[in-house]
Scaffold this motif. Sequence first.
Motif, short mmCIF file in Angstrom:
data_model
loop_
_atom_site.label_atom_id
_atom_site.label_comp_id
_atom_site.label_asym_id
_atom_site.label_seq_id
_atom_site.Cartn_x
_atom_site.Cartn_y
_atom_site.Cartn_z
N SER A 156 0.84 -1.20 0.00
CA SER A 156 0.00 0.00 0.00
C SER A 156 0.87 1.25 0.00
N ASN A 157 0.27 2.34 -0.45
CA ASN A 157 0.84 3.66 -0.29
C ASN A 157 -0.32 4.58 0.10
N LYS A 158 -0.14 5.88 0.03
CA LYS A 158 -1.20 6.77 0.50
C LYS A 158 -2.43 6.76 -0.41
N ASP A 159 -2.29 6.36 -1.68
CA ASP A 159 -3.39 6.41 -2.64
C ASP A 159 -3.97 5.05 -3.03
N TYR A 160 -3.18 3.99 -2.90
CA TYR A 160 -3.60 2.67 -3.39
C TYR A 160 -3.25 1.59 -2.38
N LYS A 180 -8.26 1.69 -4.97
CA LYS A 180 -7.91 3.10 -4.81
C LYS A 180 -8.52 3.58 -3.52
N ARG A 181 -7.70 4.21 -2.71
CA ARG A 181 -8.18 4.73 -1.44
C ARG A 181 -9.02 5.98 -1.69
N ASP A 182 -10.19 6.02 -1.07
CA ASP A 182 -11.12 7.14 -1.20
C ASP A 182 -11.63 7.46 0.20
N GLY A 183 -10.86 8.27 0.92
CA GLY A 183 -11.22 8.55 2.31
C GLY A 183 -11.06 7.29 3.15
N LEU A 184 -12.13 6.87 3.80
CA LEU A 184 -12.09 5.67 4.63
C LEU A 184 -12.42 4.39 3.85
N ILE A 185 -12.72 4.54 2.57
CA ILE A 185 -13.14 3.39 1.75
C ILE A 185 -12.07 3.07 0.72
N ASP A 186 -11.80 1.79 0.54
CA ASP A 186 -10.94 1.33 -0.55
C ASP A 186 -11.85 0.87 -1.69
N LYS A 225 6.72 -15.52 -3.03
CA LYS A 225 7.59 -15.28 -1.87
C LYS A 225 7.57 -13.81 -1.48
N GLU A 226 7.66 -12.93 -2.47
CA GLU A 226 7.66 -11.48 -2.25
C GLU A 226 6.93 -10.83 -3.42
N ALA A 227 6.21 -9.75 -3.12
CA ALA A 227 5.58 -8.96 -4.18
C ALA A 227 5.65 -7.50 -3.77
N TYR A 228 6.00 -6.65 -4.73
CA TYR A 228 6.08 -5.23 -4.46
C TYR A 228 5.56 -4.48 -5.69
N PHE A 229 4.83 -3.42 -5.44
CA PHE A 229 4.24 -2.63 -6.50
C PHE A 229 4.78 -1.20 -6.44
N SER A 230 5.05 -0.63 -7.60
CA SER A 230 5.41 0.78 -7.71
C SER A 230 4.41 1.41 -8.67
N ILE A 231 3.90 2.58 -8.29
CA ILE A 231 2.93 3.27 -9.13
C ILE A 231 3.54 4.57 -9.62
N TYR A 232 3.47 4.76 -10.91
CA TYR A 232 4.01 5.95 -11.57
C TYR A 232 2.85 6.70 -12.20
N ASN A 233 2.19 7.55 -11.41
CA ASN A 233 1.01 8.29 -11.89
C ASN A 233 1.32 9.11 -13.13
N ASN A 234 2.46 9.77 -13.15
CA ASN A 234 2.79 10.64 -14.28
C ASN A 234 3.04 9.86 -15.58
N HIS A 235 3.23 8.54 -15.50
CA HIS A 235 3.42 7.71 -16.69
C HIS A 235 2.26 6.72 -16.88
N ASN A 236 1.26 6.79 -15.99
CA ASN A 236 0.10 5.90 -16.07
C ASN A 236 0.52 4.42 -16.02
N PHE A 263 4.33 -5.06 -16.00
CA PHE A 263 3.77 -3.72 -16.06
C PHE A 263 2.29 -3.76 -16.40
N TYR A 264 1.54 -2.83 -15.80
CA TYR A 264 0.12 -2.64 -16.08
C TYR A 264 -0.12 -1.15 -16.29
N ARG A 265 -1.15 -0.83 -17.07
CA ARG A 265 -1.56 0.55 -17.21
C ARG A 265 -2.43 0.90 -16.01
N LEU A 266 -2.14 2.00 -15.35
CA LEU A 266 -2.83 2.38 -14.12
C LEU A 266 -4.31 2.66 -14.35
N THR A 267 -4.67 3.30 -15.43
CA THR A 267 -6.06 3.70 -15.62
C THR A 267 -7.02 2.53 -15.83
N ASP A 268 -6.55 1.43 -16.44
CA ASP A 268 -7.49 0.35 -16.74
C ASP A 268 -6.96 -1.06 -16.48
#
Length: 110
Positions: free
Chosen positions: A10-14, A33-39, A54-65, A87-92
């Motif tokens: 998790s991060n502050k937005d997702y 996507k975090r929306d106030g108190l609701i995910d 074994k391990e999974a980590y996600f990085s989100i690059y909003n400026n590159h979608n 890689f995945y596209r953030l919007t869809d």
Amino acid sequence: MVMHDEKIWSNKDYVVYSEYNGFIDPEMFVLYKRDGLIDRRMYYVGDNGFGQVKEAYFSIYNNHNLIKKEVDEAELESDSVFHRTIFYRLTDGYHFEQDKNDSLLNVIMH
């Protein structure tokens, strides 16, 4: 019935949960996507396949979608661990083919 088995990242937005959908369906990573108190559920960001994650980590690059998923997995009948970058596209949630990894890595590095 979908159950949040475990928060993976998790991060502050997702937030990404590992969800188990039933006996036949594999365990899936799902992006919210975090929306106030609701995910709010967005889409799947890959299944755990038949291997053991074994391990999974996600990085989100909003400026590159883009979402970059780094995962270390072990095959069920082996102790061998292998690493995948996906890689995945953030919007869809569109999943990019592996042959695009080098160019996508270049995009996020510059």
